[in-house]
Design an enzyme around this catalytic site. Sequence first.
Site, mmCIF file in Angstrom:
data_model
loop_
_atom_site.group_PDB
_atom_site.id
_atom_site.type_symbol
_atom_site.label_atom_id
_atom_site.label_comp_id
_atom_site.label_asym_id
_atom_site.label_seq_id
_atom_site.Cartn_x
_atom_site.Cartn_y
_atom_site.Cartn_z
ATOM 1 N N LEU A 13 0.801 -1.208 0.318
ATOM 2 C CA LEU A 13 0.142 0.192 0.091
ATOM 3 C C LEU A 13 1.358 1.051 -0.048
ATOM 4 O O LEU A 13 0.376 2.330 -0.234
ATOM 5 C CB LEU A 13 -0.970 -0.288 1.412
ATOM 6 C CG LEU A 13 -2.176 -0.736 1.111
ATOM 7 C CD1 LEU A 13 -3.446 -0.343 2.090
ATOM 8 C CD2 LEU A 13 -2.520 -1.377 0.105
ATOM 9 N N GLY A 14 1.760 0.988 0.531
ATOM 10 C CA GLY A 14 2.769 2.632 1.117
ATOM 11 C C GLY A 14 3.370 2.370 -0.557
ATOM 12 O O GLY A 14 2.856 3.879 -1.228
ATOM 13 N N ALA A 131 -3.607 -4.270 -2.892
ATOM 14 C CA ALA A 131 -2.111 -4.268 -3.578
ATOM 15 C C ALA A 131 -1.474 -5.554 -3.464
ATOM 16 O O ALA A 131 -1.732 -5.951 -1.748
ATOM 17 C CB ALA A 131 -1.466 -3.133 -3.909
ATOM 18 N N LYS A 184 -14.662 -3.955 9.545
ATOM 19 C CA LYS A 184 -13.821 -4.585 8.760
ATOM 20 C C LYS A 184 -13.510 -5.656 9.621
ATOM 21 O O LYS A 184 -13.446 -6.971 9.067
ATOM 22 C CB LYS A 184 -12.673 -3.819 7.750
ATOM 23 C CG LYS A 184 -12.300 -4.136 7.381
ATOM 24 C CD LYS A 184 -11.704 -3.464 5.847
ATOM 25 C CE LYS A 184 -11.007 -4.166 5.038
ATOM 26 N NZ LYS A 184 -9.424 -4.232 5.301
ATOM 27 N N ASN A 202 -12.472 -18.836 0.418
ATOM 28 C CA ASN A 202 -13.436 -17.818 1.384
ATOM 29 C C ASN A 202 -14.852 -18.917 1.237
ATOM 30 O O ASN A 202 -15.436 -18.819 1.498
ATOM 31 C CB ASN A 202 -13.893 -16.173 1.042
ATOM 32 C CG ASN A 202 -12.340 -16.105 1.764
ATOM 33 O OD1 ASN A 202 -11.515 -15.825 2.592
ATOM 34 N ND2 ASN A 202 -12.886 -14.608 1.404
ATOM 35 N N SER A 252 -6.753 -12.226 3.118
ATOM 36 C CA SER A 252 -5.233 -12.597 3.429
ATOM 37 C C SER A 252 -4.469 -12.465 4.874
ATOM 38 O O SER A 252 -3.559 -13.086 4.403
ATOM 39 C CB SER A 252 -5.492 -10.493 3.939
ATOM 40 O OG SER A 252 -6.239 -10.736 5.236
#
Length: 305
Positions: A13-14, A131, A184, A202, A252
Amino acid sequence: MNTPWHILGAGSLGCLWATRLSRAGLPVRIILRNQQRLADYRDAGGLRLIEAEQASLFPLTAELPATDTPIRRLLVACKAYDAETAVAEVSARLQPGAEILLLQNGLGSQQAVAARWPSCRSIFISSTEGAYRRKDFEVLHAGQGQNWLGDPLDHNPPPWLAELAAAGIPCDWTDNIEARLWRKLALNCAINPLTVLHDCRNGELLAHREQLHLLCVELSLILNACNQAEAADELEAEVLRVITATASNYSSMHQDVHNGRRTEISFLLGHACRTAQQYGLKVSELNALFKRLQAFLVQHGLPQD
Ligand code: NAD
Ligand code: KPL
């Protein structure tokens, strides 16, 4: 002159944020942990963003935590378990009133940073963008999503919000960021640990409806106890909807375990169980799940926190 964006944590993400901000012409500096990472970054020639199979190179300025450039706006894009330590490494550079944007999943790490640096403004972010790193300093933008930003102590949006939108970073301001983060967290607590323990995608969790139901009942108890009734609304229905919509995906946490990476369990299920304990709530399903997951992680040579 625009305030520079300092990005702490040049991971998935960075890199996604740094490259889009830079593409929009905003000044961006990435902060790398040590000399070795800085040398590797220089060898790579910059950050690479891959979108729609097109790669673009961004030779952004990189620096070490201990340089003396002042920081007025810091995006913390580390994992939850690294966030507080990472901010501590640059804290001497934070200017009074600096903004710290916290991109971490789960809860607990944001509150720790906000409490430790009260003279800064901590803005929490809940992100559903996707990402992943193909290799160091190369990130693939894998999933469209949304970034919800908010500050539990000050509901006024920052003036630079439009800069993010103009840079193609989907974002919205919310007066109740904690509700977003709790919702979340609850989804992640219901879905992710079970996918690890059943070693499944999932969608396969639909075979475990009774367990999902019991977990959602206990998660709703916790949410209601800590004033997050909004986040408890129709939780089980949303869990089932997410499971169906992402049926062929691995969660994740499953991906982390599969790749031998530390999980953020302490800031997800751990945070839920600790909160239940604080409120004296009986959450036997969640506690049992937490213990089984910790035992599983230890057996697989991973940290249990
Ligand atoms: P990541 O592991 O890809 O990146 C984290 C980076 O932080 C790594 O490059 C690491 O070296 C760096 N880092 C750690 N400590 C540091 C320090 N002290 N100084 C400098 N750098 C340091 O993680 P990510 O996938 O980008 O996730 C960041 C957060 O965003 C997590 O909480 C994650 O759950 C959340 N999130 C990620 C995604 C996603 O698609 N990747 C989506 C939503 C939310
Ligand atoms: O966010 C997720 C994850 O995998 O971390 C979803 C898809 C909602 C599953 O909990």
